[in-house]
Design an enzyme around this catalytic site. Structure first.
Site, PDB file in Angstrom:
ATOM      1  CB  CYS A  91      -0.989   0.007   1.212  1.00  0.00           C
ATOM      2  SG  CYS A  91      -2.055  -1.511   1.288  1.00  0.00           S
ATOM      3  CG  HIS A 357      -6.291   1.705   0.081  1.00  0.00           C
ATOM      4  ND1 HIS A 357      -5.232   2.084  -0.462  1.00  0.00           N
ATOM      5  CD2 HIS A 357      -5.746   0.602   0.900  1.00  0.00           C
ATOM      6  CE1 HIS A 357      -4.177   1.644  -0.093  1.00  0.00           C
ATOM      7  NE2 HIS A 357      -4.375   0.717   0.865  1.00  0.00           N
ATOM      8  CB  CYS A 387      -0.075   0.341   7.583  1.00  0.00           C
ATOM      9  SG  CYS A 387      -1.898   0.449   7.146  1.00  0.00           S
TER      10      CYS A 387
END
Length: 401
Positions: A91, A357, A387
């Site tokens: 990510c 996301h 994270c």
């Protein structure tokens, strides 16, 4: 070290990452090409002066494989001379392309670069890339891995956070995003996505749910109970024997949304801007990456924030605004509590719980969101962190020019 400036950033709206989402008909190459083209056109870029381009892609297979950045650049009209690469650190990938570009310009190896990312989650689903952590028992025995959702529930259990707490955070994320959208706070950076005939298919984020209430979220079932029962809870309890069980409290309503999207960010030194008549909007101050305990895979933003602040001689109180990716509610909640930050200073325009996301693009999107908000609110400094699976994290500090 040469000062590195952020000159401009653009992003697509985030479309629902499903076959009925507005961006599903648009291929990942087209998504990436449209933001690259918009960045080129609105800044009058001379492509021959762009020395490298990186795109974060978390599932770099199928339509998102084969170094998608190079072909998106060709499709965006950058000509033959501009090379590109794709980067995957889960990510944090898009933020890492900015970190890479920061290093190239600061060290004098480039005058101008572009970073960003793309992820079409409706066309290339999570898990499409496989990996030894899933398929090789020898790796799994030595380095136990748990899904991020189970890790989020573990973090909540360790912190004493309950279902109502994470739902309340999600409701607030939706409220902030709805207000920001209604007030046009995202408009400067949004690039409408068009189809092959030039028709607009999406002009604004479509995954958020304005008006979401606690009662709405209370109806949703925990999303990661089944994964826990498949053996991942047992792995967790071996590492944390003081826990009697792992209460599963994260749902589709208090976790980041699955969406499609892309973004592009222009970085360069001062001479590049002066040569091309571009005004810098922010200076990149420092960047850092680190890793933490793999089982507590979402905890990386804490140590990486400490590392990046130490690198630039700053303290938490020196940062005006924060963008901490809302992978799950518990992540920014833990961040605010650990550092003693007023929650109003974190994700003031909502986050991935409301807006989604797009894995490989989010890091750079958050940098742009942060800069736009710093400018709107008249504040000076900001920090972005995300994270990433297996305990990794990256952080970047910027200041307005």
């Amino acid at each position: 070290m040469t000062d590195v400036f952020l000159y401009d950033h653009v992003r697509t709206p985030r479309g629902k990452g499903r076959p009925d989402g507005a961006l599903h008909p648009i291929t990942p190459v087209q998504l990436a090409a449209q933001v690259l083209q918009a960045l080129r056109e609105r800044n009058g870029l001379d492509p021959t002066q762009i020395e490298d381009v990186g795109l974060g892609v978390v599932m770099p297979v199928g339509e998102q494989g084969a170094d998608i950045a190079r072909f998106a650049l060709l499709a965006a009209g950058y000509g033959d001379s501009v090379g590109g690469y794709q980067l995957n650190r889960f990510c944090t990938s898009a933020l890492d392309t900015l970190k890479m570009g920061f290093g190239l310009v600061a060290s004098g190896q480039a005058d101008a670069v572009i970073g960003g990312g793309v992820e079409s989650m409706s066309r290339v689903p999570i898990g499409s890339d496989g990996g030894a952590v899933y398929t090789d028992p020898a790796i799994g025995r030595r380095f136990p891995y748990i899904p991020n959702g189970v890790a989020a529930d573990l973090m909540a259990a360790l912190d004493g956070v309950g279902r109502e707490d994470v739902d309340a955070y999600a409701v607030e994320s939706q409220r902030r995003a709805a207000q920001a959208q209604a007030e046009g706070r995202f408009d400067r950076s949004l690039v409408p996505v068009r189809d092959g005939l030039g028709r607009t298919v999406l002009a604004r984020d479509e995954a958020n749910r304005p008006g979401t209430t606690m009662a709405d979220l209370a109806k949703l079932k925990p999303a990661f109970t089944a994964a826990g029962e498949q053996g991942f809870d047992a792995i967790v309890l071996q590492r944390y024997p003081h826990l009697e069980r792992v209460p599963h409290i994260h749902t589709g309503g208090n976790s980041s949304g699955i969406v499609d999207g892309a973004c592009a960010v222009l970085l360069g030194n001062r001479a590049y801007g002066e040569r091309n008549g571009l005004k810098p909007r922010a200076r990149l101050v420092a960047a850092a990456s680190c890793a933490d305990e793999p089982l507590l895979s979402l905890g990386g933003p804490l140590p990486v924030t400490e590392r990046v602040l130490a690198r630039c001689g700053m303290a938490i109180g020196d940062i005006d605004l924060f963008e901490v990716n809302e992978a799950f509610s518990v992540v920014p909640m833990r961040y605010a509590r650990h550092f003693g930050i007023d929650p109003a200073r974190i994700n003031p325009n909502g986050g991935a719980i409301a807006l989604g996301h797009p894995l490989g693009a989010t890091g750079a999107i958050l940098v742009g969101t942060l800069l736009d908000e710093l400018e709107r609110s008249g504040q000076a400094t900001g920090l972005v962190t995300l994270c990433a699976a297996a305990g990794q994290s990256t952080a970047l500090v910027i200041e307005r020019v």
